[in-house]
Design an enzyme around this catalytic site. Structure first.
Site, mmCIF file in Angstrom:
data_model
loop_
_atom_site.group_PDB
_atom_site.id
_atom_site.type_symbol
_atom_site.label_atom_id
_atom_site.label_comp_id
_atom_site.label_asym_id
_atom_site.label_seq_id
_atom_site.Cartn_x
_atom_site.Cartn_y
_atom_site.Cartn_z
ATOM 1 N N LYS A 196 4.406 0.869 -3.794
ATOM 2 C CA LYS A 196 5.648 0.529 -4.501
ATOM 3 C C LYS A 196 5.595 1.041 -5.953
ATOM 4 O O LYS A 196 4.682 1.744 -6.330
ATOM 5 C CB LYS A 196 5.884 -0.981 -4.430
ATOM 6 C CG LYS A 196 5.871 -1.527 -2.985
ATOM 7 C CD LYS A 196 7.087 -1.095 -2.171
ATOM 8 C CE LYS A 196 6.941 -1.281 -0.672
ATOM 9 N NZ LYS A 196 6.894 -2.651 -0.187
HETATM 10 C C1 LIG Z 1 6.861 -3.576 0.934
HETATM 11 C C2 LIG Z 1 8.000 -4.364 1.430
HETATM 12 C C3 LIG Z 1 7.890 -5.724 1.763
HETATM 13 C C4 LIG Z 1 6.584 -6.471 1.813
HETATM 14 O O1 LIG Z 1 5.807 -6.367 0.711
HETATM 15 P P1 LIG Z 1 4.222 -6.591 0.803
HETATM 16 O O2 LIG Z 1 3.826 -6.682 -0.628
HETATM 17 O O3 LIG Z 1 3.651 -5.409 1.513
HETATM 18 O O4 LIG Z 1 3.977 -7.863 1.554
HETATM 19 C C5 LIG Z 1 9.049 -6.411 2.115
HETATM 20 N N1 LIG Z 1 10.238 -5.788 2.179
HETATM 21 C C6 LIG Z 1 10.370 -4.486 1.923
HETATM 22 C C7 LIG Z 1 11.727 -3.859 2.002
HETATM 23 C C8 LIG Z 1 9.251 -3.726 1.553
HETATM 24 O O5 LIG Z 1 9.402 -2.413 1.309
#
Ligand SMILES: *Cc1c(COP(=O)(O)O)cnc(C)c1O
Length: 396
Positions: A196
């Site tokens: 991210k």
């Molecule tokens: C990455 C992501 C998540 C979950 O995040 P984590 O930190 O991996 O648990 C939830 N929703 C979306 C749209 C994501 O891209």
């Protein structure tokens, strides 16, 4: 003469695999983490509150609550809004499974509404069709980093008394009608997974303007206890009470130090993502067989992903062949996402394919191209060259 595809024995555009996403960690980040390792607090010390305050300020929200993952953030939000057995929450099929799973964690039922064909974000008209007297929450996703139709979502939520939980895991730094994502919904969810926009290794954040919700989220992340170890230490109070069934969803001081250091660089990274997206858009706008993402006039996306849609009318092969051919050229393309209700777990719960024609058709045609701040201009050129090479080779 056409260059031979790597998958047919030609030489690949690149000699090493370019991933679709990757974190940026520098010596400043490492020093920040080491400093905490030498301090008194490894978890739930001063860095958590500092990171929360800095993140809240960044998105313009009154409160930020840091937790151990984006998934934990979604779970905490589903808890804080009171979702329970018998309730329903409406979300999009075109997301990571965690968006819907948080509803199931609370014993409630996710209801999937189809997306718009241009932005692939939730379609407000389809959402309205799914509302029942059991609907309690609406969970739009800012797919790829482009804000959902937040005015329409807010209007639906107000009209039907729903909690608006925006999954903005793709969208920190995005703007909607000039306003920053993170301050536009009842609760907004972010992830700090390495793929991210900024990372804490694993981590998640919920932002809200509502102090009662912020308090509930803090209690939930700490076993349902009415205060935490740092507060007790400061107050010298030994007594605590468990007031709800919470979890250990805490983020550590080690991670928050990394997050604080990363946050200083996030605006520069965002600019780089936008520049890469602009180059792809320009390069592929006139390439037959490929559709570039549609951006709404009043939005500035954060470009977590750059998703192209292949046009089956113009190509001799399907998405699977194009995917394999690009991988052979050492371009780490990916697919985001298999529609959530298609997963075996959801099929067991009774969801059946074919009810979300726009999302399902887009899924069959989509490819995510590499996009992350540390990509060099040469990396970007390689992606452009490889997509042109493969698509041109397979054109009808
Ligand atoms: C990455 C992501 C998540 C979950 O995040 P984590 O930190 O991996 O648990 C939830 N929703 C979306 C749209 C994501 O891209």
């Amino acid at each position: 003469m056409k260059a031979a595809l790597a998958i047919e024995g030609g030489s690949p555009v690149r000699s090493s695999m370019l991933p679709y996403g990757r974190q940026s960690v520098d010596e400043g980040d490492i020093a920040a983490v080491v400093e905490v390792l030498r301090s008194d607090w490894l978890t739930t010390g001063p860095k958590v509150a500092e990171f929360e305050a800095a993140f809240a300020a960044y998105v313009g929200a009154a409160h930020a609550v840091a937790v151990s993952s984006g998934t934990a953030a979604l779970h905490a939000a589903a808890f804080a809004c009171g979702l329970k057995a018998g309730d329903e929450a409406i979300t999009t099929p075109l997301t990571f499974a965690a968006t819907a799973n948080c509803v199931v964690y609370q014993g409630a039922r996710p209801v999937f509404a189809d997306v718009r064909s241009d932005t692939l974000n939730l379609d407000a008209d389809r959402v309205r069709e799914k509302i029942t007297n059991r609907t309690k929450a609406l969970i739009p996703v800012d797919y790829t980093g482009q804000p959902a139709d937040l005015d329409a979502m807010r209007a639906i939520a107000e009209e039907h008394n729903l909690t608006l939980i925006e999954d903005a895991c793709h969208a920190p730094g995005a703007t909607y009608k000039g306003r920053s994502v993170g301050a536009l919904s009842t609760m907004t969810i972010f992830s700090t997974h390495p793929v991210k926009h900024l990372t804490t290794g694993e981590g998640g954040i919920i932002t809200t303007d509502d102090p009662d919700l912020a308090h509930k989220l803090r209690v939930f992340r700490n076993h349902g206890l009415s205060n935490d170890a740092h507060e007790r230490h400061q107050q010298g109070v030994w007594f605590y009470e468990m007031v709800a069934l919470g979890y250990n969803y805490r983020l550590t001081d080690i991670q928050c130090a990394l997050g604080l250091s990363q946050l200083k660089k996030v605006e520069g990274w965002l600019a780089r993502r936008r520049a890469i997206a602009a180059r792809y858009t320009e390069a592929f706008a006139e390439l037959p067989g490929v559709d570039v993402p549609a951006v709404q006039a009043d939005c500035e996306p954060a470009w977590h992903l750059f998703v192209i849609l292949l046009d089956p009318e113009a190509l001799r092969v399907g998405r699977a062949e194009i995917y394999r051919a690009l991988r052979a050229e050492n371009i780490g393309v990916n697919v985001h996402y298999v529609p959530v209700p298609w997963h075996p777990y959801y099929r067991e719960l009774g969801y059946e394919r074919g009810q979300w024609p726009v999302a399902e058709d887009a899924y069959e045609r989509m490819l995510s191209l590499p996009i992350f701040p540390a990509m060099s201009d040469t990396d970007v050129d390689d992606v452009i060259q490889a997509v042109r090479k493969v698509v041109t080779n397979y054109r009808k």
